[in-house]
Scaffold this active site. Structure first.
Site, short mmCIF file in Angstrom:
data_model
loop_
_atom_site.label_atom_id
_atom_site.label_comp_id
_atom_site.label_asym_id
_atom_site.label_seq_id
_atom_site.Cartn_x
_atom_site.Cartn_y
_atom_site.Cartn_z
N VAL A 88 0.80 -1.28 -0.05
CA VAL A 88 -0.08 -0.15 0.08
C VAL A 88 0.94 1.33 -0.06
CG1 VAL A 88 -1.80 -1.09 1.06
CG2 VAL A 88 -0.27 0.13 2.64
N GLU A 89 0.12 2.56 -0.29
CA GLU A 89 0.91 3.95 -0.31
C GLU A 89 2.03 3.95 -1.26
OE1 GLU A 89 1.35 5.92 3.32
OE2 GLU A 89 -0.51 5.44 4.22
N GLY A 90 1.87 3.23 -2.32
CA GLY A 90 2.86 3.16 -3.42
C GLY A 90 3.83 1.77 -3.14
#
Length: 771
Positions: A453-455
């Protein structure tokens, strides 16, 4: 001599006379530069320009000012924040039964939901004027880390509203009316937020989201108003199943030009009550068997008024910049906090388990094979804590260092994966049996989520760290890009001419400095301190020069192709990352009083970073397309070869020694680890068995000496030895009783979870029927 003077005169004219220099040097180079310029999309350009350059800029320029590093204020909790940790956080920890939450209920208990809302756990970043806690980034990070050592589900539930989401976006960009409407209810838990960015065909490529909004007129509250007709389909949205307010990212179009001259306005963010007509909260996801709320949302032809855009109509099309800046801050707090929690828990419990668990008549922690893994756990945990504190501290300086937070997200989550694998290897059978006594299992399940997640980490390493770092952190490249993009050619050339001369001077200086430092192994570099860590500052300065030189040559030789050669550019990103990681460790060591006991951990961490830098450069040189250039750079930087090595076995054993007995260093290193006080708590039981067994060493030594003297048999269960030692008056009654209690505690601690026949099957059937 005459020829030399002629050459000097020509060079003076060539570089000193502006008109000559521009026509002969700058103009041709300017044309070449425009051709090799990496093509940037609007979203890429906004990402490049968003956020702040911080310590990463110092590392990239080739000559970091270490006094600036030491001058960065130490990140610490305020008295109010510490009181919250000591009271509300500790109360919450006692309310959590993570096995029941994850394996049985698949949700937090209602009492826990009510408590975290009532006590402001969702309001840590919201200003006090709106009813929030207004805590610092370091407090946010510390609270999430502490909770994550007890329950990853609870930590994720709490961290999301305090990370990228409606609250963060409202505080930075919301209109006053929006702030007054939403922040108080977000602060007191009346409203639960989620933010919907990712969809089935747009994850890391947020610029490619297919979700759309069209500016048009429509009905709202019985009136015709100017608004947006939305269509979206989102997934992986944390808190979506329980959200009352939806932050939504979409591409906004204005075909009738009701807002201005542009038809494609770009990514836009809006805030929508989930009760609004047409908003659909869909199915729930089940990410890696974890119980935090995560799911889908969609809507078709949903009309919203224009003033629901976060920031109002003036912020139409400015959503990507908003997201990048806020995501940068959130990326520097939330996932690093979870990764650090993994380290604190693994280091404390694995050190204890290695002492308590015995094989072949001695603690497994004394076997060198186990020590290698335990040392890695300890060294990486020290590194994680150093990175967590310094990175969160940057955000408290009102910075949004996008490259630094990308480094933290990628490397810290990868470190947590590494050390948790080591913890599993050492715990062996105890780690793989899921149940109430397994304190590692749920963290292990959660690691792939943090990686993704988040990149996603592949994207973060291969595109973001060097892709942004090379442009943002370089002293000249971003300004050169802007000059090349100037629609006024003459003005752009004039800007470029000045930058080019400065850039040439920078490159020449780095070339000679890199050669000198290679020949002298950085021995003449300055260091801001004396003692055992001075050499590390010198080596990091040397590698900073090497990075600056290699990056410049790469961009010159490869131009736009460098963006596509991800394996090559990622290695330069690894160098920048390891320079930052080592910097945080040295800063952490200084901020904590240069304690002698910390040195094995500092040596391990920085030597590991230098080794990784050497490995990254080795891969870079081996794969650079132009072999002549590759060999030239390698000879300049490492004329005598790459000499960095992993930490020695002696350093590793010193770390194991620190983790394998009760001491203040162990307590400091793992201060965020939850250790339960209840008799049946898994972490408390292991800790109590560890302490009891350590305190029993004098009595165990008596038994060992009796066995050596032939008074007691060898290789028999400890309980038998205790009873025989009592009968032979080797132990007193009280000593034997103490050892029996210790042995009972030890055996219970190393036992694994088991279930009566039919219990697990019955649980599955019951849950399936209920569903």
């Amino acid at each position: 001599m005459v020829y030399l003077l002629i050459i000097v005169a020509l060079l003076v004219v060539l570089f000193g006379v502006t008109s000559v220099r521009r026509s002969v040097i700058s103009k041709p180079v300017f044309g070449i530069f425009k051709k090799i310029l990496p093509p940037l999309s609007d979203t890429e350009r906004e990402a490049m320009e968003a956020g702040d350059v911080w310590w990463d800029g110092e590392l990239f320029k080739g000559k970091p000012d270490w006094h600036k590093l030491h001058a960065i204020p130490k990140a610490e909790l305020s008295a109010e924040e510490q009181a919250f940790m000591d009271n509300q956080v500790e109360t919450l920890l006692t309310m959590l039964d993570d096995y029941k939450i994850v394996q049985e209920d698949r949700d937090l208990p209602k009492a826990v939901w009510d408590y975290i809302k009532r006590e402001g756990f969702f309001a840590m970043i919201i200003p006090k004027a709106y009813g929030g806690r207004e805590f610092s980034a370091i407090a946010n990070s510390t609270i999430v880390s502490r909770i994550a050592t007890r329950s990853l589900t609870a930590a994720v539930t709490i961290m999301v509203p305090n990370s990228l989401g409606p609250g963060e976006l409202l505080m930075h960009y919301g209109t006053q009316e929006q702030k007054d409407r939403w922040l108080p209810t977000l602060a007191n838990g009346t409203d639960v937020p989620c933010f919907a960015l990712t969809g089935p065909e747009a994850g890391s490529d947020a610029g490619g989201i297919p979700d759309t909004g069209v500016v048009c007129k429509g009905q709202f509250e019985g009136k015709e108003v100017l608004g947006i007709r939305l269509n979206w389909d989102k997934r992986y949205i944390t808190l979506a199943p329980v959200a009352t307010v939806l932050g939504l990212a979409f591409k906004l179009y204005d075909p009738e030009k009701l807002l201005g001259d542009k038809e494609e306005l770009g990514i836009t963010c809006a805030l929508i009550p989930t009760s609004h007509t047409g908003v659909q909260i869909g199915d729930r996801h089940f990410p890696m068997n974890m119980a935090f709320m995560n799911g889908t949302t969609y809507g078709k032809d949903v009309f919203i008024p224009l003033d629901w855009i976060i920031g109002g109509p003036a912020y139409a099309g400015r959503g990507w910049r908003m997201l990048v800046e806020c995501l940068s801050a959130g990326r520097g707090i939330s996932l690093p906090a979870l990764a650090t929690a993994t380290g604190h828990l693994a280091a404390r419990m694995t050190g204890a388990y290695g002492y308590v668990r015995q094989q072949f008549g001695m603690s497994i922690g004394k076997f060198e094979g186990v020590q290698e893994g335990l040392a890695r756990i300890g060294g990486l945990t020290y590194t994680l804590e150093a990175m967590r504190v310094m990175t969160a501290g940057a955000i408290d300086l009102n910075l949004s260092p996008s490259v630094v937070t990308a480094i933290a997200k990628y490397h810290m989550t990868e470190m947590s994966r590494t050390l948790l694998n080591d913890a599993f290897d050492i715990h062996a059978g105890k780690a793989i049996q899921c149940g109430p006594m397994n304190y590692l299992a749920h963290g292990y399940m959660g690691v792939p989520i943090s990686i993704t997640v988040e990149g996603a980490n592949i994207l973060t390493r291969n595109l973001m760290i060097f892709g942004q770092g090379a442009t943002r952190c370089h002293p000249y490249v971003l300004a050169e890009l802007e000059a090349a993009a100037n629609p006024n050619a003459e003005e752009g050339l004039a800007q470029f001419d000045k930058l080019l001369m400065a850039h040439i001077g920078f490159a020449v200086g780095n070339t000679f400095a890199a050669l000198w430092q290679g020949l002298t192994a950085g021995a003449f570099n300055s260091a801001p301190v004396s003692g055992e860590t001075a050499r590390y500052y010198k080596q990091l300065s040397r590698m900073s020069r090497a990075l600056a030189l290699s990056a410049d040559i790469s961009m010159l030789m490869l131009g736009g192709d460098l963006k596509r050669k991800e394996m090559l550019s990622a290695r330069l990103g690894d160098v920048l990352s390891q320079l930052y990681i080592a910097s945080t460790v040295l800063k952490f060591y200084e901020d904590n009083g240069r304690q002698q006991a910390d040195l094995p951990f500092v040596h391990y961490s920085v030597q590991r970073s230098l080794f990784e830098i050497g490995k990254a450069f080795d891969g870079f040189f081996a794969n650079f397309p132009n072999r002549v250039v590759a060999r030239t750079i390698r000879t300049l930087v490492f004329p005598f070869g790459i000499g960095y090595k992993m930490p020695s076995d002696e350093v590793a054993q010193q770390i194991c020694e620190a983790l394998s007995k009760p001491n203040t260093l162990r307590d400091r290193l793992t201060h965020l680890c939850y250790v339960g006080k209840a008799e049946d708590d898994a972490t408390g039981l292991m800790e109590n068995a560890f302490v009891a067994m350590y305190n029993a060493q004098p009595l165990l030594k008596k038994i060992a000496q009796a066995q050596k003297a032939g008074q007691l048999p060898r290789k028999q269960p400890l309980l038998d030895s205790i009873n025989q030692a009592l009968a032979a008056n080797i132990l007193s009654e009280s000593e034997a009783a103490s050892l029996r209690k210790m042995n009972q505690l030890r055996f219970k601690a190393i036992s694994v979870d088991s279930f009566k026949p039919g219990v697990l099957e019955g649980m599955s059937v019951g849950k399936r029927d209920a569903a």
